[in-house]
Write a protein that holds these residues in place. Structure first.
Motif, PDB file in Angstrom:
ATOM      1  N   ALA A  11      -3.094   3.862   4.393  1.00 57.96           N
ATOM      2  CA  ALA A  11      -3.789   3.099   3.352  1.00 57.96           C
ATOM      3  C   ALA A  11      -3.935   1.637   3.758  1.00 57.96           C
ATOM      4  O   ALA A  11      -4.975   1.013   3.526  1.00 57.96           O
ATOM      5  N   ALA A  12      -2.879   1.080   4.368  1.00 56.92           N
ATOM      6  CA  ALA A  12      -2.939  -0.315   4.813  1.00 56.92           C
ATOM      7  C   ALA A  12      -4.004  -0.495   5.887  1.00 56.92           C
ATOM      8  O   ALA A  12      -4.699  -1.515   5.926  1.00 56.92           O
ATOM      9  N   SER A  13      -4.138   0.504   6.748  1.00 57.29           N
ATOM     10  CA  SER A  13      -5.139   0.447   7.806  1.00 57.29           C
ATOM     11  C   SER A  13      -6.537   0.334   7.224  1.00 57.29           C
ATOM     12  O   SER A  13      -7.381  -0.435   7.710  1.00 57.29           O
ATOM     13  N   GLU A  14      -6.802   1.072   6.152  1.00 63.07           N
ATOM     14  CA  GLU A  14      -8.116   1.025   5.512  1.00 63.07           C
ATOM     15  C   GLU A  14      -8.354  -0.311   4.823  1.00 63.07           C
ATOM     16  O   GLU A  14      -9.456  -0.864   4.874  1.00 63.07           O
ATOM     17  N   VAL A  15      -7.320  -0.841   4.181  1.00 60.53           N
ATOM     18  CA  VAL A  15      -7.469  -2.118   3.476  1.00 60.53           C
ATOM     19  C   VAL A  15      -7.702  -3.258   4.460  1.00 60.53           C
ATOM     20  O   VAL A  15      -8.543  -4.140   4.237  1.00 60.53           O
ATOM     21  N   LEU A  16      -6.954  -3.240   5.565  1.00 60.40           N
ATOM     22  CA  LEU A  16      -7.015  -4.340   6.527  1.00 60.40           C
ATOM     23  C   LEU A  16      -8.115  -4.179   7.567  1.00 60.40           C
ATOM     24  O   LEU A  16      -8.401  -5.114   8.314  1.00 60.40           O
ATOM     25  N   HIS A  17      -8.683  -2.968   7.632  1.00 59.64           N
ATOM     26  CA  HIS A  17      -9.684  -2.656   8.663  1.00 59.64           C
ATOM     27  C   HIS A  17      -9.099  -2.851  10.061  1.00 59.64           C
ATOM     28  O   HIS A  17      -9.728  -3.427  10.952  1.00 59.64           O
ATOM     29  N   ILE A  18      -7.869  -2.403  10.205  1.00 59.81           N
ATOM     30  CA  ILE A  18      -7.158  -2.451  11.482  1.00 59.81           C
ATOM     31  C   ILE A  18      -6.722  -1.031  11.822  1.00 59.81           C
ATOM     32  O   ILE A  18      -6.215  -0.308  10.957  1.00 59.81           O
ATOM     33  N   ALA A  19      -6.917  -0.627  13.054  1.00 55.18           N
ATOM     34  CA  ALA A  19      -6.532   0.730  13.460  1.00 55.18           C
ATOM     35  C   ALA A  19      -5.036   0.947  13.232  1.00 55.18           C
ATOM     36  O   ALA A  19      -4.220   0.048  13.449  1.00 55.18           O
ATOM     37  N   GLN A  20      -4.701   2.167  12.781  1.00 55.00           N
ATOM     38  CA  GLN A  20      -3.315   2.466  12.457  1.00 55.00           C
ATOM     39  C   GLN A  20      -2.372   2.273  13.645  1.00 55.00           C
ATOM     40  O   GLN A  20      -1.267   1.744  13.468  1.00 55.00           O
ATOM     41  N   PRO A  21      -2.760   2.673  14.884  1.00 54.63           N
ATOM     42  CA  PRO A  21      -1.852   2.432  16.018  1.00 54.63           C
ATOM     43  C   PRO A  21      -1.533   0.953  16.208  1.00 54.63           C
ATOM     44  O   PRO A  21      -0.415   0.599  16.597  1.00 54.63           O
ATOM     45  N   ALA A  22      -2.511   0.084  15.947  1.00 58.54           N
ATOM     46  CA  ALA A  22      -2.274  -1.352  16.082  1.00 58.54           C
ATOM     47  C   ALA A  22      -1.273  -1.837  15.042  1.00 58.54           C
ATOM     48  O   ALA A  22      -0.391  -2.662  15.338  1.00 58.54           O
ATOM     49  N   LEU A  23      -1.373  -1.311  13.801  1.00 54.90           N
ATOM     50  CA  LEU A  23      -0.400  -1.684  12.764  1.00 54.90           C
ATOM     51  C   LEU A  23       0.987  -1.170  13.118  1.00 54.90           C
ATOM     52  O   LEU A  23       1.992  -1.860  12.919  1.00 54.90           O
ATOM     53  N   THR A  24       1.043   0.056  13.639  1.00 54.20           N
ATOM     54  CA  THR A  24       2.325   0.621  14.057  1.00 54.20           C
ATOM     55  C   THR A  24       2.974  -0.254  15.119  1.00 54.20           C
ATOM     56  O   THR A  24       4.187  -0.498  15.093  1.00 54.20           O
ATOM     57  N   MET A  25       2.178  -0.741  16.050  1.00 48.39           N
ATOM     58  CA  MET A  25       2.699  -1.615  17.101  1.00 48.39           C
ATOM     59  C   MET A  25       3.219  -2.924  16.526  1.00 48.39           C
ATOM     60  O   MET A  25       4.253  -3.439  16.967  1.00 48.39           O
ATOM     61  N   GLN A  26       2.530  -3.459  15.507  1.00 47.87           N
ATOM     62  CA  GLN A  26       3.005  -4.699  14.878  1.00 47.87           C
ATOM     63  C   GLN A  26       4.356  -4.494  14.216  1.00 47.87           C
ATOM     64  O   GLN A  26       5.240  -5.351  14.303  1.00 47.87           O
TER      65      GLN A  26
ATOM     66  N   ILE B  61       6.455   5.115   2.715  1.00 44.38           N
ATOM     67  CA  ILE B  61       7.525   4.389   3.377  1.00 44.38           C
ATOM     68  C   ILE B  61       8.404   3.708   2.341  1.00 44.38           C
ATOM     69  O   ILE B  61       8.018   3.537   1.189  1.00 44.38           O
ATOM     70  N   GLU B  62       9.582   3.316   2.765  1.00 46.20           N
ATOM     71  CA  GLU B  62      10.447   2.522   1.915  1.00 46.20           C
ATOM     72  C   GLU B  62      11.104   1.451   2.766  1.00 46.20           C
ATOM     73  O   GLU B  62      11.258   1.588   3.985  1.00 46.20           O
TER      74      GLU B  62
ATOM     75  N   CYS C 250       0.820  -1.221   0.000  1.00 47.95           N
ATOM     76  CA  CYS C 250       0.000   0.000   0.000  1.00 47.95           C
ATOM     77  C   CYS C 250       0.850   1.266   0.000  1.00 47.95           C
ATOM     78  O   CYS C 250       0.396   2.324  -0.454  1.00 47.95           O
ATOM     79  N   GLY C 251       2.061   1.174   0.525  1.00 51.07           N
ATOM     80  CA  GLY C 251       2.959   2.328   0.501  1.00 51.07           C
ATOM     81  C   GLY C 251       2.935   3.177   1.749  1.00 51.07           C
ATOM     82  O   GLY C 251       3.810   4.012   1.949  1.00 51.07           O
TER      83      GLY C 251
END
Length: 292
Positions: free
Chosen positions: A20-35, A57-58, A15-16
């Motif tokens: 955008a990844a948060s919207e695709v996965l339906h996961i809150a952005q803070p949770a993705l950041t923690m992962q 990101i790169e 997703c870059g």
């Protein structure tokens, strides 16, 4: 590490950015950041870098390794159910192959169609590309078997199961004057001043043979596929040099001659990743291939 985290990491990269990844996965952005932080902690290095002044990101070098391996792990997981189904219901599942574009039509006609008739529950996933693409696809677990006329990169990581020779031939229109009508075979010198149409997968091999014969060829065009090279020949614009196995069905307006020099042939190899178990579908196909 939860495999779901690897899937999410792949989605973030594709997703870059995290938003955008948060919207695709339906996961809150803070949770993705923690992962991502947990992955960074697990591997002890930065995996993603945020570009300054941009919301993108790169990957770091370590991130590129993780991205490739994560794809492999997820592909393996996805194949587990197919493997189990195959043991319960006979040969079924997906057969994923990397095949060179110059070989694909012949290989499909001679082997895959017959295998498909005997195993109607098998789905085929064919990736046509050069040897570099084959290397990436096999190592990432996208495909299991490579059929290539040229050596794969990182050759020490692959096992060659079989090797066959595939002759190259010259295809040209009957009406052209480049090749004498009484010719039954060709020498490289016969094509010294003739406009040649090559496929990209065979380009390096063909040109090296001309160089070894101290002949400077007139290359009219280099095409991504052999079909495009033959199209030039069909329009009487040049002579296509392609694997002779695809000469069937060219039509009466085209001729195909082979070369007298035995060195003007490709070594068609079937390769797999060393020490990596093959799916039951792939094993059954290889058995069928060797029998035929």
């Amino acid at each position: 590490m939860d495999l779901e985290h690897y899937r999410n990491f792949i989605t973030i990269v594709d997703c870059g950015n995290l938003s955008a990844a948060s919207e695709v996965l339906h996961i809150a952005q803070p949770a993705l950041t923690m992962q991502v932080k947990n992955l960074r902690k697990k591997y002890g290095t930065e995996l993603l870098l945020v570009r300054r002044g941009a919301r993108s990101i790169e990957l770091t070098d370590a991130g590129r390794v993780l991205y490739a391996k994560a794809k492999y792990l997820c592909n393996i997981e996805a194949s587990v159910q197919r493997e189990i189904n195959s043991t319960l219901r006979g040969v079924q599942g997906k057969l994923a192959l990397s095949i060179s574009p110059s070989t694909a039509p012949f290989f499909i006609k001679k082997y895959l169609c017959g295998f498909a008739k005997l195993n109607p529950k098998v789905e085929f996933d064919i990736y046509e590309g050069d040897s570099a693409a084959h290397t990436r696809e096999l190592l990432n677990g996208v495909t299991e078997i490579s059929i290539s006329p040229l050596p794969l990169e990182q050759a020490s990581r692959f096992e060659i199961l079989s090797t066959d020779r595939e002759q190259l031939g010259a295809i040209f229109h009957q009406s052209t004057s480049w090749v004498s009508p009484d010719k039954t075979s060709l020498e490289l010198k016969d094509l010294e001043s003739v406009p040649l149409c090559l496929s990209r997968g065979c380009q390096e091999f063909i040109l090296s043979n001309f160089a070894n014969a101290h002949i400077s060829p007139h290359v009219l065009c280099v095409n991504s596929t052999k079909h495009s090279a033959i199209t030039w020949a069909r329009q009487q614009s040049g002579v296509a040099i392609v694997p002779i196995s695809i000469s069937d069905g060219l039509g009466p307006e085209l001729r195909c001659l082979h070369f007298q020099d035995d060195r003007f042939s490709l070594r068609q190899t079937i390769s797999v990743v060393k020490s990596r178990p093959l799916s039951s579908v792939a094993q059954n196909f290889l058995k069928y291939y060797h029998e035929h």
